[in-house]
Design a protein around this motif. Structure first.
Motif, PDB file in Angstrom:
ATOM      1  N   ILE A  68     -13.824  40.069  30.349  1.00  0.00           N
ATOM      2  CA  ILE A  68     -15.153  40.538  29.968  1.00  0.00           C
ATOM      3  C   ILE A  68     -16.126  39.399  30.208  1.00  0.00           C
ATOM      4  O   ILE A  68     -15.950  38.293  29.675  1.00  0.00           O
ATOM      5  N   LEU A  69     -17.157  39.644  31.025  1.00  0.00           N
ATOM      6  CA  LEU A  69     -18.179  38.648  31.324  1.00  0.00           C
ATOM      7  C   LEU A  69     -19.528  39.162  30.846  1.00  0.00           C
ATOM      8  O   LEU A  69     -19.830  40.358  30.958  1.00  0.00           O
ATOM      9  N   LEU A  70     -20.348  38.240  30.343  1.00  0.00           N
ATOM     10  CA  LEU A  70     -21.682  38.588  29.835  1.00  0.00           C
ATOM     11  C   LEU A  70     -22.704  37.662  30.467  1.00  0.00           C
ATOM     12  O   LEU A  70     -22.554  36.429  30.430  1.00  0.00           O
ATOM     13  N   VAL A  71     -23.747  38.245  31.069  1.00  0.00           N
ATOM     14  CA  VAL A  71     -24.868  37.452  31.590  1.00  0.00           C
ATOM     15  C   VAL A  71     -26.130  37.848  30.847  1.00  0.00           C
ATOM     16  O   VAL A  71     -26.228  38.948  30.302  1.00  0.00           O
ATOM     17  N   ASP A  72     -27.106  36.924  30.812  1.00  0.00           N
ATOM     18  CA  ASP A  72     -28.370  37.220  30.145  1.00  0.00           C
ATOM     19  C   ASP A  72     -29.347  37.865  31.128  1.00  0.00           C
ATOM     20  O   ASP A  72     -28.982  38.208  32.258  1.00  0.00           O
ATOM     21  N   SER A  73     -30.584  38.018  30.723  1.00  0.00           N
ATOM     22  CA  SER A  73     -31.573  38.720  31.552  1.00  0.00           C
ATOM     23  C   SER A  73     -31.936  37.952  32.816  1.00  0.00           C
ATOM     24  O   SER A  73     -32.554  38.512  33.726  1.00  0.00           O
ATOM     25  N   ASP A  74     -31.576  36.658  32.886  1.00  0.00           N
ATOM     26  CA  ASP A  74     -31.783  35.868  34.095  1.00  0.00           C
ATOM     27  C   ASP A  74     -30.511  35.784  34.932  1.00  0.00           C
ATOM     28  O   ASP A  74     -30.429  34.982  35.865  1.00  0.00           O
ATOM     29  N   ALA A  75     -29.507  36.605  34.580  1.00  0.00           N
ATOM     30  CA  ALA A  75     -28.232  36.674  35.292  1.00  0.00           C
ATOM     31  C   ALA A  75     -27.388  35.416  35.130  1.00  0.00           C
ATOM     32  O   ALA A  75     -26.475  35.162  35.919  1.00  0.00           O
ATOM     33  N   ARG A  76     -27.638  34.613  34.100  1.00  0.00           N
ATOM     34  CA  ARG A  76     -26.806  33.441  33.818  1.00  0.00           C
ATOM     35  C   ARG A  76     -25.585  33.863  33.009  1.00  0.00           C
ATOM     36  O   ARG A  76     -25.717  34.589  32.018  1.00  0.00           O
ATOM     37  N   LEU A  77     -24.412  33.379  33.396  1.00  0.00           N
ATOM     38  CA  LEU A  77     -23.195  33.708  32.672  1.00  0.00           C
ATOM     39  C   LEU A  77     -23.185  32.964  31.338  1.00  0.00           C
ATOM     40  O   LEU A  77     -23.175  31.728  31.308  1.00  0.00           O
ATOM     41  N   VAL A  78     -23.168  33.705  30.236  1.00  0.00           N
ATOM     42  CA  VAL A  78     -23.263  33.085  28.917  1.00  0.00           C
ATOM     43  C   VAL A  78     -21.993  33.247  28.094  1.00  0.00           C
ATOM     44  O   VAL A  78     -21.828  32.580  27.065  1.00  0.00           O
ATOM     45  N   SER A  79     -21.077  34.145  28.514  1.00  0.00           N
ATOM     46  CA  SER A  79     -19.837  34.329  27.751  1.00  0.00           C
ATOM     47  C   SER A  79     -18.735  34.843  28.668  1.00  0.00           C
ATOM     48  O   SER A  79     -18.977  35.670  29.560  1.00  0.00           O
ATOM     49  N   ARG A  80     -17.493  34.354  28.425  1.00  0.00           N
ATOM     50  CA  ARG A  80     -16.322  34.779  29.193  1.00  0.00           C
ATOM     51  C   ARG A  80     -15.175  35.052  28.214  1.00  0.00           C
ATOM     52  O   ARG A  80     -14.898  34.243  27.328  1.00  0.00           O
ATOM     53  N   THR A  81     -14.529  36.183  28.392  1.00  0.00           N
ATOM     54  CA  THR A  81     -13.358  36.531  27.579  1.00  0.00           C
ATOM     55  C   THR A  81     -12.249  36.974  28.528  1.00  0.00           C
ATOM     56  O   THR A  81     -12.440  37.911  29.314  1.00  0.00           O
ATOM     57  N   PHE A  82     -11.103  36.283  28.477  1.00  0.00           N
ATOM     58  CA  PHE A  82     -10.018  36.559  29.416  1.00  0.00           C
ATOM     59  C   PHE A  82      -8.791  37.085  28.683  1.00  0.00           C
ATOM     60  O   PHE A  82      -8.451  36.628  27.587  1.00  0.00           O
ATOM     61  N   GLY A  83      -8.085  38.026  29.343  1.00  0.00           N
ATOM     62  CA  GLY A  83      -6.865  38.578  28.770  1.00  0.00           C
ATOM     63  C   GLY A  83      -5.632  37.758  29.066  1.00  0.00           C
ATOM     64  O   GLY A  83      -4.571  37.990  28.479  1.00  0.00           O
ATOM     65  N   GLY A  84      -5.718  36.816  30.000  1.00  0.00           N
ATOM     66  CA  GLY A  84      -4.563  36.001  30.341  1.00  0.00           C
ATOM     67  C   GLY A  84      -4.946  34.838  31.226  1.00  0.00           C
ATOM     68  O   GLY A  84      -6.075  34.746  31.731  1.00  0.00           O
TER      69      GLY A  84
END
Length: 545
Positions: A68-84
């Motif tokens: 699961i990846l999350l970017v803000d309104s400027d398309a900057r990656l702000v969070s990463r969640t990995f299953g493995g």
């Protein structure tokens, strides 16, 4: 766009994204620069709202090749969640690290950047990515919208290491986005309450104007409502965007032309909210330096004292002619535009003017031929009369012209309008008083103007305001709204909400783009960064390109 066996022509939305990627200068074999940047939840409202939701999701993804990846309104990656570990290594190998920009013009077609362009959810299978480096990944992404303002806050994306997207991704991601949006709403209420409480503690004072600004919130006491025009609130928002933890005291010129003393404080717990206390200054009202109605821009100039020769430098449209006229004042003057001497057979006009008793204003001195430059140099060194020169910024001048300018003991360097953003409401008020005395600038229109780059400077501002005032008049109204502005100026107000450091970076990029005539490859080389990094920063800083 050329198509072939690898072109996603069967899905128009993907084909259009590929076309945008190509127009941004990307190639499928590119591998964009990756520069990790630490992102703190404490300073990022979206991440603060999303973190508890994503922490819960992390348990559900355990031991799976999903992310699961999350970017803000400027398309900057702000969070990463990995299953493995495997999916984490793959995602990091393609640049999915904290702070990296995933806008289409930097990373091509992805489920992080493309939803920003189409403002909707999208499934992107492995082969549909524009860059080859992403063709082992499939993903689904959708926007996160603020429940009240409907502002796009970011994009949430779920990815796997397969050639197609799992059909269960869409409902799963939609649920995550809904939970984040609910937390955004709850946090927004708490932030607004902090602003209201700060305002209520100070608002009863009658000797000072009080303004409180929060996310989609504006509060004023009676005195503030009396002395502030709607356009002034855009300036206050610009000040709020650059506030630190310490109290800030400064002077501000209102759109009415009156000067005030301003004390600004951050509101704790408001995520960018600010409280302003405003008192009228003892300084006199700003005077428009104009003897008669004209379309030239307004430029305040210090009174002339103790000088014989002067030079006014600045970009086109910054008001060089107005400043030169103000310097000459009531004295009789001969005005010569060097542009009019080119190939006209009137080269002798300059020598004649320098030999007379009148003051001489030489416009666009950089266009003079060597003979004219030598004549001016000789006249200045001989102490002849009063000479006022106008020219572009000193850095853009040839050595002979720069040397001539240096002989003038008085120099006025006019800053471009993009570096005077907090003055725009006051300047707009002065311009409207000349070109449309019955019109006034609305708050939303003022904020839109703050977000523009103004390559034409004050001349461009004058044109825009005259057009907008005419449009408002056709509606039978005296208040200029965003809809009255020419379409290219009906922009978001992202730029003026940037921090001081970001605004300085934005100005440097705009200057480099201007110097390179819009060529991004040359501008990137001038700035010492890669082309892909330049594209990322252009998008993040809201630069119109």
């Amino acid at each position: 766009m050329t198509t072939g066996s690898n072109s996603p022509v069967d899905r128009p939305v993907i084909a259009q994204s590929w076309r945008r990627s190509q127009m941004s200068g990307l190639h499928p074999e590119d591998s964009p620069d990756v520069r990790p940047v630490s992102i703190s939840a404490r300073d990022h409202p979206l991440l603060r709202a999303a973190s508890p939701v994503l922490d819960e999701v992390a348990h559900q993804l355990a031991d799976s090749d999903t992310a699961i990846l999350l970017v803000d309104s400027d398309a900057r990656l702000v969070s990463r969640t990995f299953g493995g570990v495997r999916v984490e290594r793959v995602m990091e190998s393609v640049g999915a690290v904290s702070g990296v920009g995933f806008a289409e013009d930097a990373m091509g077609t992805t489920a992080l950047g493309t939803p920003l362009e189409i403002r909707g959810g999208i499934t992107i299978n492995a082969s549909e990515h524009f860059l080859d480096q992403f063709k082992a990944i499939s993903c689904y992404g959708r926007p996160i919208l603020h429940p009240v303002s409907r502002r796009l806050e970011g994009i949430i994306c779920m990815s796997n290491l397969e050639q197609t997207v799992n059909p269960l991704f869409a409902p799963f991601v939609d649920r995550i986005a809904g939970d984040i949006e609910q937390r955004l709403l709850d946090n927004s209420r708490a932030r607004q309450l902090a602003v209201v409480e700060a305002f209520q503690r100070v608002a009863p004072r009658r000797d000072v104007a009080v303004v409180a600004i929060g996310d989609d919130l504006l509060l004023t006491n009676a005195l503030a409502a009396d002395i502030l025009a709607s356009a002034d609130f855009g300036t206050l928002r610009a000040v709020a965007a650059d506030l630190g933890a310490r109290e800030r005291s400064t002077k501000m010129t209102l759109s009415s032309g009156n000067a005030v003393d301003l004390i600004a404080n951050q509101v704790p717990g408001s995520a960018g909210g600010a409280l302003f206390r405003i008192r009228p200054s003892e300084f006199s009202r700003v005077v428009v330096p104009r003897k008669q109605p004209s379309s030239d821009p307004v430029v305040p100039v210090a009174p002339r004292t103790g000088w014989t020769h002067a030079a006014v430098t600045g970009e086109p449209g910054t008001g060089r002619t107005s400043a030169a006229s103000e310097l000459v004042g009531d004295r009789s003057a001969r005005v010569i535009d060097a542009a009019g001497l080119l190939g006209s057979g009137r080269a002798g006009d300059l020598a004649t003017a320098l030999g007379a008793d009148d003051a001489v204003v030489v416009e666009n001195v950089h266009l003079l031929d060597p003979v004219g430059l030598n004549a001016l140099r000789a006249a200045i060194l001989a102490g002849a009369g009063t000479v006022v020169l106008t020219a572009p910024p000193i850095a853009e001048l040839s050595s002979p012209v720069a040397a001539l300018i240096s002989l003038c003991p008085k120099r006025i360097d006019l800053a471009p309008l993009r570096r005077r953003s907090t003055e725009i409401p006051a300047l707009a008020g002065q311009v409207l008083s000349r070109v449309a005395p019955h019109a006034r600038l609305g708050a939303a229109a003022g904020e839109a103007l703050l977000a523009c780059d103004w390559p034409g400077n004050l001349t461009e501002l004058t044109m825009v305001l005259r057009t907008a005032a005419d449009e408002a008049g056709r509606r039978g109204d005296t208040t200029i709204t965003v809809a009255d502005l020419p379409s290219q100026y009906q922009t978001t107000a992202r730029a003026h909400r940037l921090s001081g450091r970001d605004r300085a970076e934005r100005a440097a990029i705009v200057d480099a783009m201007s110097a390179c005539a819009g060529n991004k490859v040359h501008a990137a080389k001038m700035l010492g960064i890669s082309r892909s990094t330049l594209y990322t920063r252009i998008r993040a800083l809201g630069i119109d390109h």
